[in-house]
Design a protein around this motif. Structure first.
Motif, PDB file in Angstrom:
ATOM      1  N   GLN A   8       0.805  -1.181  -0.147  1.00  0.00           N
ATOM      2  CA  GLN A   8       0.022   0.066  -0.067  1.00  0.00           C
ATOM      3  C   GLN A   8       0.795   1.101   0.098  1.00  0.00           C
ATOM      4  O   GLN A   8       0.450   2.355  -0.288  1.00  0.00           O
ATOM      5  CB  GLN A   8      -1.045  -0.024   1.059  1.00  0.00           C
ATOM      6  CG  GLN A   8      -2.263  -0.977   1.124  1.00  0.00           C
ATOM      7  CD  GLN A   8      -3.271  -0.657   1.964  1.00  0.00           C
ATOM      8  OE1 GLN A   8      -3.275  -0.027   3.046  1.00  0.00           O
ATOM      9  NE2 GLN A   8      -4.383  -1.050   1.572  1.00  0.00           N
ATOM     10  N   ASN A  12      -1.050   6.001  -3.526  1.00  0.00           N
ATOM     11  CA  ASN A  12      -1.985   6.697  -3.010  1.00  0.00           C
ATOM     12  C   ASN A  12      -3.360   5.684  -2.917  1.00  0.00           C
ATOM     13  O   ASN A  12      -3.741   5.147  -3.491  1.00  0.00           O
ATOM     14  CB  ASN A  12      -2.507   7.944  -3.845  1.00  0.00           C
ATOM     15  CG  ASN A  12      -3.452   8.755  -2.931  1.00  0.00           C
ATOM     16  OD1 ASN A  12      -4.704   8.501  -2.851  1.00  0.00           O
ATOM     17  ND2 ASN A  12      -2.975  10.053  -2.745  1.00  0.00           N
ATOM     18  N   GLU A  13      -4.043   5.921  -1.785  1.00  0.00           N
ATOM     19  CA  GLU A  13      -5.334   4.987  -1.315  1.00  0.00           C
ATOM     20  C   GLU A  13      -6.488   5.262  -2.503  1.00  0.00           C
ATOM     21  O   GLU A  13      -7.111   4.434  -2.864  1.00  0.00           O
ATOM     22  CB  GLU A  13      -5.726   5.166  -0.152  1.00  0.00           C
ATOM     23  CG  GLU A  13      -6.175   6.574   0.292  1.00  0.00           C
ATOM     24  CD  GLU A  13      -6.907   6.722   1.657  1.00  0.00           C
ATOM     25  OE1 GLU A  13      -8.107   6.816   1.852  1.00  0.00           O
ATOM     26  OE2 GLU A  13      -5.900   6.784   2.428  1.00  0.00           O
ATOM     27  N   TYR A  14      -6.500   6.239  -3.126  1.00  0.00           N
ATOM     28  CA  TYR A  14      -7.377   6.657  -4.235  1.00  0.00           C
ATOM     29  C   TYR A  14      -7.351   5.586  -5.285  1.00  0.00           C
ATOM     30  O   TYR A  14      -8.459   5.364  -5.878  1.00  0.00           O
ATOM     31  CB  TYR A  14      -7.261   8.002  -4.899  1.00  0.00           C
ATOM     32  CG  TYR A  14      -8.131   8.296  -6.018  1.00  0.00           C
ATOM     33  CD1 TYR A  14      -9.291   8.952  -5.906  1.00  0.00           C
ATOM     34  CD2 TYR A  14      -7.615   8.111  -7.474  1.00  0.00           C
ATOM     35  CE1 TYR A  14     -10.169   9.081  -6.717  1.00  0.00           C
ATOM     36  CE2 TYR A  14      -8.529   8.386  -8.431  1.00  0.00           C
ATOM     37  CZ  TYR A  14      -9.643   8.882  -7.925  1.00  0.00           C
ATOM     38  OH  TYR A  14     -10.438   8.975  -9.157  1.00  0.00           O
ATOM     39  N   GLU A  16      -6.479   2.627  -5.153  1.00  0.00           N
ATOM     40  CA  GLU A  16      -6.872   1.322  -4.673  1.00  0.00           C
ATOM     41  C   GLU A  16      -8.136   0.630  -5.451  1.00  0.00           C
ATOM     42  O   GLU A  16      -8.199  -0.498  -5.527  1.00  0.00           O
ATOM     43  CB  GLU A  16      -6.943   1.215  -3.270  1.00  0.00           C
ATOM     44  CG  GLU A  16      -6.890  -0.316  -2.588  1.00  0.00           C
ATOM     45  CD  GLU A  16      -6.686  -0.235  -0.918  1.00  0.00           C
ATOM     46  OE1 GLU A  16      -7.577  -0.677  -0.368  1.00  0.00           O
ATOM     47  OE2 GLU A  16      -5.773   0.561  -0.560  1.00  0.00           O
TER      48      GLU A  16
END
Length: 172
Positions: A8, A12-14, A16
């Motif tokens: 991760q 960036n978590e966007y 994911e």
């Protein structure tokens, strides 16, 4: 190398939402090849009367979404390339909405969009085939966040899947 190898901290978590759409068992190059076949079959199967359809005011047409997939692959594979070459220069984000009108996607034939997609995808595959694992794992900076070269590439595959799902749900 598959998505299960990604950490991760590599994106960036966007992103994911896109990366999670990619099968954990598929390699990067295999994903690009299978993904190309899926995208081509999908867009070739859409009735011609639906290609300029917009499900709501201000939304993109099917052809504009297809152009968006092509443009996004160009941007993310440029990121992949620069990061894989160990370029740690901060790479700017892009406003996808301003790309639509100048792309003239609505005035293009589905055949020309298919040809453009094939050329971009072949270029992406050739790039990926030329990279070593260490280069794919290198982490740079894209859109003010950490991103590895391989995360940028996996995002392309998942992004295609995401948008084909949206088209099935809202356009067809």
């Amino acid at each position: 190398m598959t998505t299960k190898d990604l950490k991760q901290s590599e994106y960036n978590e966007y992103y994911e939402r896109y990366i999670n759409k990619v099968s954990n068992n598929i390699t990067l190059i295999e994903g690009f090849k299978v993904g190309a076949d899926n995208v081509l079959q999908f867009f070739q199967s859409i009735p011609s009367g639906k290609l300029n359809y917009k499900y709501a005011e201000g939304k993109w047409s099917v052809k504009e979404v297809f152009q968006h997939l092509i443009d996004t692959e160009r941007v993310f594979m440029h990121r992949c390339f620069r990061i894989a070459r160990h370029d740690d220069t901060a790479l700017a984000g892009f406003d996808q909405n301003i790309y639509v009108e100048p792309s003239q996607a609505s005035n293009k034939s589905i055949e020309s969009l298919i040809e453009e997609f094939k050329a971009v995808r072949q270029s992406s595959i050739l790039l990926l085939q030329s990279l070593k694992q260490d280069d794919l794992e290198f982490i740079g900076n894209a859109n003010n966040s950490a991103m590895s070269a391989r995360a940028a590439a996996f995002t392309v595959i998942g992004h295609d899947i995401w948008h084909m799902s949206v088209i099935k749900k809202l356009y067809l």
